[in-house]
Structure formats: structure tokens, C-alpha cells
Scaffold this motif. Structure first.
Motif, PDB file in Angstrom:
ATOM      1  N   LYS A  59       0.815  -0.928   0.202  1.00  0.00           N
ATOM      2  CA  LYS A  59      -0.284  -0.304  -0.124  1.00  0.00           C
ATOM      3  C   LYS A  59       0.910   1.167  -0.173  1.00  0.00           C
ATOM      4  O   LYS A  59       2.050   1.389   0.624  1.00  0.00           O
ATOM      5  N   LEU A  60       0.529   2.469  -0.929  1.00  0.00           N
ATOM      6  CA  LEU A  60       0.767   3.712  -0.963  1.00  0.00           C
ATOM      7  C   LEU A  60       0.963   3.764   0.784  1.00  0.00           C
ATOM      8  O   LEU A  60       0.256   3.978   1.268  1.00  0.00           O
ATOM      9  N   GLY A  61       1.936   4.847   1.158  1.00  0.00           N
ATOM     10  CA  GLY A  61       2.457   5.164   2.755  1.00  0.00           C
ATOM     11  C   GLY A  61       2.947   4.368   3.114  1.00  0.00           C
ATOM     12  O   GLY A  61       3.991   4.322   4.349  1.00  0.00           O
ATOM     13  N   ALA A  62       2.804   2.854   3.234  1.00  0.00           N
ATOM     14  CA  ALA A  62       3.660   1.664   4.132  1.00  0.00           C
ATOM     15  C   ALA A  62       4.980   1.048   3.118  1.00  0.00           C
ATOM     16  O   ALA A  62       5.450   1.486   1.129  1.00  0.00           O
ATOM     17  N   THR A  63       5.982   0.328   4.229  1.00  0.00           N
ATOM     18  CA  THR A  63       6.937  -0.177   2.972  1.00  0.00           C
ATOM     19  C   THR A  63       6.825  -0.603   2.176  1.00  0.00           C
ATOM     20  O   THR A  63       6.089  -1.689   2.064  1.00  0.00           O
ATOM     21  N   LEU A  64       7.434  -0.253   1.229  1.00  0.00           N
ATOM     22  CA  LEU A  64       7.385  -0.924  -0.345  1.00  0.00           C
ATOM     23  C   LEU A  64       8.472  -2.669  -0.602  1.00  0.00           C
ATOM     24  O   LEU A  64       9.117  -2.734  -0.095  1.00  0.00           O
ATOM     25  N   PRO A  65       8.075  -3.310  -1.006  1.00  0.00           N
ATOM     26  CA  PRO A  65       8.741  -4.428  -1.028  1.00  0.00           C
ATOM     27  C   PRO A  65       9.213  -4.138  -2.362  1.00  0.00           C
ATOM     28  O   PRO A  65       9.509  -3.528  -3.163  1.00  0.00           O
ATOM     29  N   GLU A  66      10.936  -4.709  -2.623  1.00  0.00           N
ATOM     30  CA  GLU A  66      11.659  -4.209  -3.836  1.00  0.00           C
ATOM     31  C   GLU A  66      11.553  -5.621  -4.649  1.00  0.00           C
ATOM     32  O   GLU A  66      11.677  -6.429  -4.492  1.00  0.00           O
ATOM     33  N   VAL A  67      11.592  -5.404  -5.865  1.00  0.00           N
ATOM     34  CA  VAL A  67      11.314  -6.014  -6.893  1.00  0.00           C
ATOM     35  C   VAL A  67      12.901  -6.206  -7.480  1.00  0.00           C
ATOM     36  O   VAL A  67      14.035  -5.851  -6.979  1.00  0.00           O
ATOM     37  N   HIS A  68      13.114  -7.379  -8.337  1.00  0.00           N
ATOM     38  CA  HIS A  68      14.153  -8.436  -7.940  1.00  0.00           C
ATOM     39  C   HIS A  68      14.249  -7.885  -9.841  1.00  0.00           C
ATOM     40  O   HIS A  68      13.328  -8.263 -10.870  1.00  0.00           O
ATOM     41  N   LYS A  69      15.774  -7.602 -10.433  1.00  0.00           N
ATOM     42  CA  LYS A  69      15.465  -6.914 -11.755  1.00  0.00           C
ATOM     43  C   LYS A  69      17.059  -8.036 -12.136  1.00  0.00           C
ATOM     44  O   LYS A  69      17.594  -8.230 -11.940  1.00  0.00           O
ATOM     45  N   GLU A  70      17.190  -8.041 -13.547  1.00  0.00           N
ATOM     46  CA  GLU A  70      18.119  -8.605 -14.172  1.00  0.00           C
ATOM     47  C   GLU A  70      17.956  -7.933 -15.928  1.00  0.00           C
ATOM     48  O   GLU A  70      17.623  -7.766 -16.331  1.00  0.00           O
ATOM     49  N   LEU A  71      19.720  -7.892 -15.817  1.00  0.00           N
ATOM     50  CA  LEU A  71      19.542  -6.927 -17.330  1.00  0.00           C
ATOM     51  C   LEU A  71      19.702  -7.926 -18.478  1.00  0.00           C
ATOM     52  O   LEU A  71      19.668  -8.295 -18.106  1.00  0.00           O
ATOM     53  N   VAL A  72      19.135  -7.307 -19.319  1.00  0.00           N
ATOM     54  CA  VAL A  72      18.755  -8.043 -20.529  1.00  0.00           C
ATOM     55  C   VAL A  72      19.902  -7.270 -21.946  1.00  0.00           C
ATOM     56  O   VAL A  72      20.369  -8.176 -22.676  1.00  0.00           O
ATOM     57  N   TYR A  73      20.105  -5.850 -21.566  1.00  0.00           N
ATOM     58  CA  TYR A  73      20.314  -5.405 -22.235  1.00  0.00           C
ATOM     59  C   TYR A  73      21.302  -4.208 -22.552  1.00  0.00           C
ATOM     60  O   TYR A  73      20.330  -2.985 -21.820  1.00  0.00           O
ATOM     61  N   ASP A  74      21.923  -3.975 -22.849  1.00  0.00           N
ATOM     62  CA  ASP A  74      23.360  -1.900 -22.634  1.00  0.00           C
ATOM     63  C   ASP A  74      22.764  -1.652 -24.207  1.00  0.00           C
ATOM     64  O   ASP A  74      23.060  -2.038 -24.965  1.00  0.00           O
ATOM     65  N   PHE A  75      22.455  -0.036 -23.897  1.00  0.00           N
ATOM     66  CA  PHE A  75      22.345   0.609 -25.822  1.00  0.00           C
ATOM     67  C   PHE A  75      23.410   1.387 -25.677  1.00  0.00           C
ATOM     68  O   PHE A  75      23.727   2.031 -26.541  1.00  0.00           O
ATOM     69  N   LEU A  76      24.781   1.403 -24.769  1.00  0.00           N
ATOM     70  CA  LEU A  76      25.323   2.450 -24.665  1.00  0.00           C
ATOM     71  C   LEU A  76      26.806   2.027 -25.880  1.00  0.00           C
ATOM     72  O   LEU A  76      26.624   2.986 -26.183  1.00  0.00           O
ATOM     73  N   PRO A  77      27.015   0.514 -26.218  1.00  0.00           N
ATOM     74  CA  PRO A  77      27.413   0.449 -27.735  1.00  0.00           C
ATOM     75  C   PRO A  77      26.630   1.110 -28.905  1.00  0.00           C
ATOM     76  O   PRO A  77      27.203   1.546 -28.966  1.00  0.00           O
ATOM     77  N   GLU A  78      25.438   1.067 -28.749  1.00  0.00           N
ATOM     78  CA  GLU A  78      24.853   1.484 -29.474  1.00  0.00           C
ATOM     79  C   GLU A  78      24.900   3.062 -29.954  1.00  0.00           C
ATOM     80  O   GLU A  78      25.168   3.868 -30.919  1.00  0.00           O
ATOM     81  N   LEU A  79      24.200   3.907 -29.061  1.00  0.00           N
ATOM     82  CA  LEU A  79      24.609   5.044 -28.960  1.00  0.00           C
ATOM     83  C   LEU A  79      26.501   6.062 -28.946  1.00  0.00           C
ATOM     84  O   LEU A  79      26.023   6.939 -29.730  1.00  0.00           O
ATOM     85  N   GLN A  80      27.057   5.135 -28.852  1.00  0.00           N
ATOM     86  CA  GLN A  80      27.969   5.014 -29.177  1.00  0.00           C
ATOM     87  C   GLN A  80      28.591   5.147 -30.783  1.00  0.00           C
ATOM     88  O   GLN A  80      29.247   5.818 -31.562  1.00  0.00           O
ATOM     89  N   SER A  81      27.867   4.338 -30.893  1.00  0.00           N
ATOM     90  CA  SER A  81      28.047   3.427 -32.188  1.00  0.00           C
ATOM     91  C   SER A  81      27.724   4.680 -34.033  1.00  0.00           C
ATOM     92  O   SER A  81      28.355   4.251 -35.274  1.00  0.00           O
ATOM     93  N   SER A  82      26.658   5.981 -32.618  1.00  0.00           N
ATOM     94  CA  SER A  82      27.222   6.580 -34.289  1.00  0.00           C
ATOM     95  C   SER A  82      28.181   8.142 -34.263  1.00  0.00           C
ATOM     96  O   SER A  82      27.733   9.142 -34.924  1.00  0.00           O
ATOM     97  N   LYS A  83      28.767   7.750 -33.656  1.00  0.00           N
ATOM     98  CA  LYS A  83      29.733   8.241 -33.365  1.00  0.00           C
ATOM     99  C   LYS A  83      30.204   9.642 -33.173  1.00  0.00           C
ATOM    100  O   LYS A  83      30.672  10.685 -33.895  1.00  0.00           O
ATOM    101  N   GLY A  84      28.925   9.950 -32.944  1.00  0.00           N
ATOM    102  CA  GLY A  84      28.824  11.690 -32.319  1.00  0.00           C
ATOM    103  C   GLY A  84      28.773  11.798 -30.782  1.00  0.00           C
ATOM    104  O   GLY A  84      29.501  11.351 -30.473  1.00  0.00           O
ATOM    105  N   ILE A  85      28.073  12.790 -30.172  1.00  0.00           N
ATOM    106  CA  ILE A  85      27.906  12.596 -28.857  1.00  0.00           C
ATOM    107  C   ILE A  85      26.781  11.990 -28.601  1.00  0.00           C
ATOM    108  O   ILE A  85      25.704  11.917 -28.857  1.00  0.00           O
ATOM    109  N   VAL A  86      27.454  11.041 -27.104  1.00  0.00           N
ATOM    110  CA  VAL A  86      26.675   9.980 -26.586  1.00  0.00           C
ATOM    111  C   VAL A  86      24.913  10.692 -25.719  1.00  0.00           C
ATOM    112  O   VAL A  86      26.004  11.721 -25.489  1.00  0.00           O
ATOM    113  N   VAL A  87      24.078  10.851 -26.635  1.00  0.00           N
ATOM    114  CA  VAL A  87      22.983  11.469 -26.568  1.00  0.00           C
ATOM    115  C   VAL A  87      22.634  10.794 -24.458  1.00  0.00           C
ATOM    116  O   VAL A  87      23.055   9.364 -24.441  1.00  0.00           O
ATOM    117  N   ASP A  88      22.166  11.593 -23.550  1.00  0.00           N
ATOM    118  CA  ASP A  88      21.399  10.837 -22.558  1.00  0.00           C
ATOM    119  C   ASP A  88      20.499  10.478 -22.412  1.00  0.00           C
ATOM    120  O   ASP A  88      19.837   8.975 -21.983  1.00  0.00           O
TER     121      ASP A  88
END
Length: 724
Positions: free
Chosen positions: A657-686
Motif C-alpha cells: 500500500k502507498l505510505g507503507a513499507t514497499l517490497p523491492e523487485v528483483h531486476k535482471e539486465l537484458v540489454y546495454d544500449f551504450l554501444p548503440e549510442l556510441q556507434s553513431s560516432k557523435g555525442i552520446v545522448v543522455d
């Protein structure tokens, strides 16, 4: 999970923009050089700028003028894929232009005490020693510098520029400008003689106060001169040091343009009899030249024109160049009105027997590449650039062209000034990755600042995107055909309320409603009276339901709210970008709203640790029992570290419930977009802002170009493989 055999793919690797040349030869960006690397021992936060650029005779060194630092910078490009800092020469003044001749670099340097006491000199710099060998007095404030092909003459436009704060910049303002033709010894680097050529009394506009802007030589040692404010063109015979022709730059009628800075992209207006007011000029051959119609006084035809040296207009682009800027998402809405996309710089060069015209949109941060046909030039492609491309230099012997991009936003923690390199390759262009088509009225669909992304539930390759509050007067849903390359924006639907464009929205997320219409997430901003809310719109774009955030949430609110929305069964999941007051710094919320019971619950999402700046969420997408979440830092260029896609298994998610202590989800890395952003050979956008998975289980992602405001304007669109 993604199939193991997926491949990283920029969506535009096969075809260029519809209507552009289908030739395999195209220019692609291969490297970028932040000119701050030439700061040496100075603070990295020193403002620096690459403005006018030239190259050494062997094509291995680039030289650019740097007005803020008062000198010229050099870049080693022996390895064109890895440009390196090569030094800086302090010129003790404001360099306004540079040109290469043999082993020398010549630079116009402004040393004026005031607008009414203009002065300057021509610096002759030895490239090898990086020393000034001579200073040739110019008797006024220089602007453009050009060298004849045979190295015998140097032309300098002595602008003696106006004070734009005096009488609203009205001319005349004395003293008048003129043109200097310097006889030059390219062996010794000496100025042998200077011929001062008066250009007063020629223009109809302020004939007593000509302000020469740009100069260029043809092979006959004839110089074409632009008088921007005076809207005039002059031809000078350098050998005899005299004016041989002059004529007005004329005017043009413009249709289907945007003339209001109103937070909307609306290309339905017209302007008549607009003065061209040219900035840069380049010869196409000994009889024809092309001008960039920037406008900096009262006109601004926002295109380019080809003239004969006799004064005949051979081609006028009208609004066509601007329309191409619009189609690739680079139109600078905040510049609507007089200047629009503001073409300023030009380069003309011959590669492999083909002559190309490069037209630079300063405010759109994009370059139009045209093939000279002898008649109407043929649009070949649109090139991305850094912020505010000011000039370019072609090096055909190496099949490359370099641009100087002047804007340095270090004080706002934005992109730095860059020199960018492009190579002519036997490949299709890799930009744009997404562009728009024309609407039913033949007008380009205006777009930018795309944030949330969603997929059609049944039609593979059909996607939907929304724009954020940058276009406050035109919140919209865009239909994207991702089966084409580049992807094509085929339709734009304004989000409305009571029959008018909806106000007080900051759309950051979109989800398709299987019952009809769309769910939209709007990020709130209390300072601008924009509420944190969820909206349902019909298939026609009309808001028919509003879900406001509950008080338990709002009493903890911060500026950065809903950044994505998705629908699972009958529950809306909303990603909150950053921690609110009741969250730790390492957590943000995933909200769950049950449409049946109209109740809210939430879970905490663990954020990565930011090396600098902040970490937050950009998107949430449900697919096959999982939530896929975009997480990113707010850093760009070399500081960018986290641009990732994570997966959260829905069956394992527990909410509270909102206002109560919230459970935390578990996440798993699937994909890293940084190589794509770098591959444009321009300024890496945020801002990688949108992600979705289509009906064929293919993943797509998109970046937000911030409406081309203090941004490169580049929108990158990725197709990243199949999701099971």
C-alpha cells in the motif's frame, strides 16, 4: 529473454529518406573530436568553440578558429577514425575566420576597442611551428577570410559589424565596411601589398554602411562577397582589385512554413517578399555560386540560392530545405519566425567526379547534402552534426569532410563544441534512423522530443510514440512504420480536450488499450501547474478519462514523475522516474493501478549507483509475463555510463500500500544500449526514452532529442532483436 543470435541494428542501415538519392555512395560520420581536448593545462570547464574550419595542404591536420579562447586549435587527423589534439595558438584577439595556404594558416583577428573603433589584423601562422610569423594590419574588423586557389591573393571581408543593441541594430552604423585584397607570397608567408576596395554606394539597403560578411574565390581569382544586412552580392576581380559586378540578393516567397514560437509544429503559414540576406557563399564553378540565406537583420529566407555571376537566379530552394530539416526531426521550433532552420554555413567540393553542396542548418544542427546537377540540385542525404554547425571543410583527396560545431554548453552541463568527421563510403547512409512523411496536405509531419513508445497489439512493426512538454501546445501521438528502414512516421494525432489541443500535459508514456484508444502517462510539474496524472484517449485522440494520482502519492511528490506506462490484464503499471520524498536515494517506485477496483499499490525498484548526476527510469513495457524497464543516468558524451534495459518477472513482484513499507523487485539486465549510442560516432545522448516489443516479439527503442533545444537534435531508433 533475447535470442542468443540477435544482432545490434541501427534501424537505418538500408535505405535513405524517401525522395533522397538511392545511390550507394553516402557520407557517414566516422569520428568526433571535442575541442575541449585542446585545452591543455586549462580547466576542462573553460568555454571553447570551433567556428570556422580549414585543413592543411596534406589533409592530415584540421585548424579551427576559437573565438572564446582567442586563438586557433589544431587537430591531428592522420588517423581519421581517431582525431587527436595537436595544439593551440594564442592570437591575442578574436579570430573570426581561418584559411589554409601551403604551409601557412591565415586567420582574421578582431582587436576592436568598440563598434565605432574597429581594428584587426591578419595572422600568418606557420603550421609546423605553430608560431605567428607576421601580423598584417587590416584597418578594421575582419569577418571572413579566403585564399585564391593559386595562393596569390587573400580576400578579407572587413565587416565593421553593427551594434545590435544600438537602435535595435538598425543600420547604417558607421564606420562602413570594405573588402581587402592582399597580395600574398606563399613561399615566405609575407603580405606584399594590401588593396582596400570600397563597396559603398552599391546596395539599395543602407548603401553608406555595407557590412561584408563572407568571401570566396573561383579559379579565375574572382571574389564573390555577401553583404548580409544589405542583402547584396558583389563580384571583385582580385588581380585588378576592382568591383566588376554587383546586384541585390533579392527576395523569395515562402509557403508551408512555421512562423510562430508557440510550442507547436505547424507548417501552414506563408511569408512573402522575404529578403534572402545571405551569409556563407561558395562557387560551384567559375560562373555559378551558391548562397546560404540565414537572415540576421530583417529577412531570412531559410534556404539556399544558386546565382550566376551575372546576377541571374538559377535555383531557389524556397522552403524545401527547411522541409527536409522538419522530416528528420531537427526543426528548431524556438526559432520559428524570421530565421526558421537558419542555414548559415556552406561547403562545395567534388568527390569522385561529383560536385556536392553541403548546407548547414545552424539552429537545426543538421546538414543537407546535395548533388550539383547544373540545374536543380539533387538532395542526397541529411547528415547529423554537433550543436550549431558553423562551417565545414572538404578534403576530397581523403574522401572526408569535417564540420566545426560552435556551441559549447559546459556551463549548463550540456554537450561541448565538437569537430566532426564524415567519410564518403560505398554504403547507404546510417542517418536518419527515423523520419516523417508528408501529411494529406503535402506538408511534412513535424515531430521531435519523442518519449514513450508502444506497439500495435496486432500489426507487427506498427508503433506509437508521444512527444513531451517541449511541444506544449501540440501534445501528440505518432504512428511509426518500423518495417521500413529508416522507420517512417506516417501519422500525427493531436491529443485534445473539449475539441482543442490539451493543455497542462507532459506526455512521457503510452500504452495501447485493447478495448480501444490509448493510455497516456503525464509527468507532473507543480511549478507549471502540470498535474501528475494518467489519461485515456480515444482512437481520435480525445481525452475521455483522467486518473489523478492519490493524495498519499502527491504529498510526497517531486518534479520527476511518470516516465512510462504499460497495461497488464486490467492493471496499469507506471514507472516513476526518480525517487520521491518517501523513497531512499537508491529506489524509485513502480506504481500499479487496478482499473477494476480503482486502487493503487506500488513496489520499489532498485536503481544503479550513479557515478555522477542522477539515475532514473525512462520506460516500462509488459511482455510475456515480464516488465521491461529502461534505466539510465542523465549523463552524455564520455560521462554516459548507464543506458540499460532490465527485466522484472511479474509473477515474483509483490506490491504494498502507498505510505507503507514497499517490497523491492528483483531486476535482471537484458540489454546495454551504450554501444548503440556510441556507434553513431557523435555525442552520446543522455535520453534513451522509449522501448517497446511488437506483435512479432521484436524490440525497438528510441531517444528523445529535446526538441533540438541545446541538443544535437539527433533521434536514434534501434531494432534490437527478438524477445521470447
Amino acid at each position: 529473454m533475447l535470442r542468443a543470435c540477435f544482432r545490434r541494428t541501427l534501424i537505418a542501415t538500408c535505405l535513405t529518406t524517401a525522395g533522397l538519392s538511392a545511390s550507394a555512395d553516402s557520407f557517414n560520420r566516422i569520428a568526433s573530436f571535442p575541442v575541449a581536448q585542446n585545452l591543455g593545462k586549462e580547466s576542462i570547464n573553460t568555454i571553447t568553440s570551433a567556428e570556422i574550419i580549414t585543413a592543411s595542404e596534406d589533409g592530415n591536420t584540421l585548424i579551427y578558429s576559437d573565438s572564446p579562447r582567442g586563438g586557433i586549435g589544431l587537430v591531428d587527423i592522420k588517423d581519421i577514425h581517431n582525431p587527436k589534439a595537436k595544439g593551440f595558438v594564442d592570437l591575442k584577439g578574436e579570430p573570426t575566420s581561418v584559411a589554409g595556404v601551403g604551409k601557412w594558416v591565415v586567420a582574421g583577428v578582431n582587436t576592436s576597442a568598440s563598434y565605432t573603433e574597429p581594428s584587426g589584423y591578419l595572422a600568418i601562422v606557420d603550421q609546423a611551428t605553430q608560431k605567428v610569423v607576421q601580423r598584417c594590419d587590416l584597418g578594421g574588423q575582419p569577418d571572413s577570410v579566403a585564399v585564391s586557389k593559386d595562393g596569390r591573393y587573400i580576400a578579407v571581408a572587413i565587416e565593421n559589424e553593427r551594434d545590435e543593441d544600438l537602435d535595435d541594430g538598425a543600420i547604417p552604423q558607421m564606420p562602413a565596411g570594405f573588402v581587402s585584397i592582399i597580395e600574398f607570397d606563399s613561399e615566405t608567408g609575407q603580405c606584399k601589398a594590401t588593396n582596400r576596395i570600397s563597396v559603398e554606394g552599391l546596395a539599395e539597403i543602407a548603401p553608406t554602411d555595407p557590412e561584408p560578411e563572407f568571401v570566396a574565390f573561383n579559379d579565375k581569382n574572382e571574389v564573390v562577397v555577401t553583404l548580409q544586412e544589405n542583402n547584396h552580392l558583389i563580384i571583385i576581380d582580385a588581380e585588378n582589385a576592382k568591383v566588376i559586378n554587383h546586384f541585390s540578393a533579392g527576395s523569395v516567397d515562402l509557403t508551408q512554413i512555421d512562423v510562430k514560437r508557440d510550442g507547436a509544429l505547424t507548417f501552414t503559414e506563408s511569408l512573402n517578399n522575404v529578403n534572402r540576406e545571405p551569409d556563407a557563399v561558395k562557387w560551384l564553378d567559375d560562373e555559378r555560386f551558391v548562397i546560404a540565406n540565414e537572415g540576421d537583420y530583417k529577412g531570412g529566407a531559410r534556404g539556399f540560392t544558386i546565382f550566376s555571376k551575372a546576377g541571374d537566379v538559377l535555383f531557389e530552394s524556397g522552403a524545401s530545405f527547411e522541409h527536409e530539416v522538419v522530416r528528420v526531426g531537427h526543426y528548431p521550433e524556438k526559432r520559428s519566425g524570421k530565421k526558421g532552420s537558419e542555414p548559415e554555413g556552406l561547403e562545395v567540393a567534388t568527390f569522385n567526379g561529383e560536385t556536392y553542396i553541403f548546407v548547414m542548418s545552424e539552429r537545426g544542427s543538421v546538414i543537407g547534402v546535395y548533388r550539383d546537377t547544373g540545374k536543380a540540385p539533387e538532395l542526397v542525404q541529411m547528415l547529423p552534426s554537433g550543436i550549431a554547425p558553423e562551417s565545414a571543410i572538404a578534403i576530397p583527396s581523403r574522401n572526408i569532410i569535417a564540420t566545426a560545431n560552435e556551441a559549447d554548453l559546459v556551463e549548463d552541463k550540456g554537450p561541448r563544441s565538437h569537430v566532426m568527421l564524415y567519410e564518403l563510403q560505398d554504403k547507404a547512409p546510417n542517418y536518419p534512423q527515423i523520419h516523417s512523411t508528408l501529411d494529406d496536405h503535402g506538408v511534412p509531419i513535424g515531430w521531435g522530443a519523442l518519449s514513450g513508445l508502444a506497439a500495435d497489439l496486432n500489426k507487427a512493426g506498427t508503433l506509437y510514440a508521444v512527444n513531451d512538454s517541449f511541444y506544449s501546445a501540440q501534445p501528440a501521438i505518432f504512428t511509426i512504420d518500423a518495417t521500413q528502414s529508416p522507420a517512417k512516421i506516417t501519422h500525427k494525432m493531436t491529443v485534445t480536450k473539449d475539441g482543442k489541443a490539451a493543455e497542462k500535459l507532459d506526455l512521457e508514456g503510452i500504452a495501447v488499450d485493447p478495448k480501444g484508444g490509448y493510455w497516456l502517462a503525464s509527468e507532473g510539474n507543480a511549478k507549471k501547474d502540470v498535474p501528475h496524472a494518467i489519461y485515456h484517449v480515444t482512437t481520435e485522440g480525445s481525452i475521455d478519462q483522467t486518473i489523478t494520482f492519490p493524495e498519499a502519492l502527491l504529498e510526497q511528490q517531486e518534479r520527476f514523475g511518470a516516465e512510462g506506462i504499460t497495461l497488464v490484464d486490467n492493471t496499469l503499471w507506471i514507472a516513476i522516474q526518480r525517487p520521491w520524498k518517501d523513497d531512499s536515494k537508491e529506489q524509485t517506485k513502480l506504481l500499479a493501478y487496478d482499473l477494476d477496483s480503482q486502487t493503487w499499490k506500488a513496489a520499489h525498484y532498485p536503481l544503479e549507483k550513479a557515478e555522477s548526476g542522477w539515475m532514473g527510469l525512462s520506460e516500462i513495457t509488459a511482455h510475456n509475463g515480464n516488465l521491461y524497464i529502461l534505466e539510465r543516468d542523465n549523463q552524455l558524451a564520455e560521462a554516459a555510463k548507464v543506458k540499460r534495459l532490465y527485466k522484472v518477472e511479474l509473477s515474483a513482484v509483490k506490491t504494498g500500500k502507498l505510505g507503507a513499507t514497499l517490497p523491492e523487485v528483483h531486476k535482471e539486465l537484458v540489454y546495454d544500449f551504450l554501444p548503440e549510442l556510441q556507434s553513431s560516432k557523435g555525442i552520446v545522448v543522455d535520453k534513451i526514452e522509449g522501448f517497446t516489443i511488437d506483435a512479432n516479439n521484436i524490440g525497438y527503442a528510441i531517444t528523445d532529442n529535446d526538441g533540438v533545444d541545446d541538443s544535437t537534435g539527433e533521434t536514434l531508433f534501434f531494432k534490437i532483436g527478438e524477445f521470447k
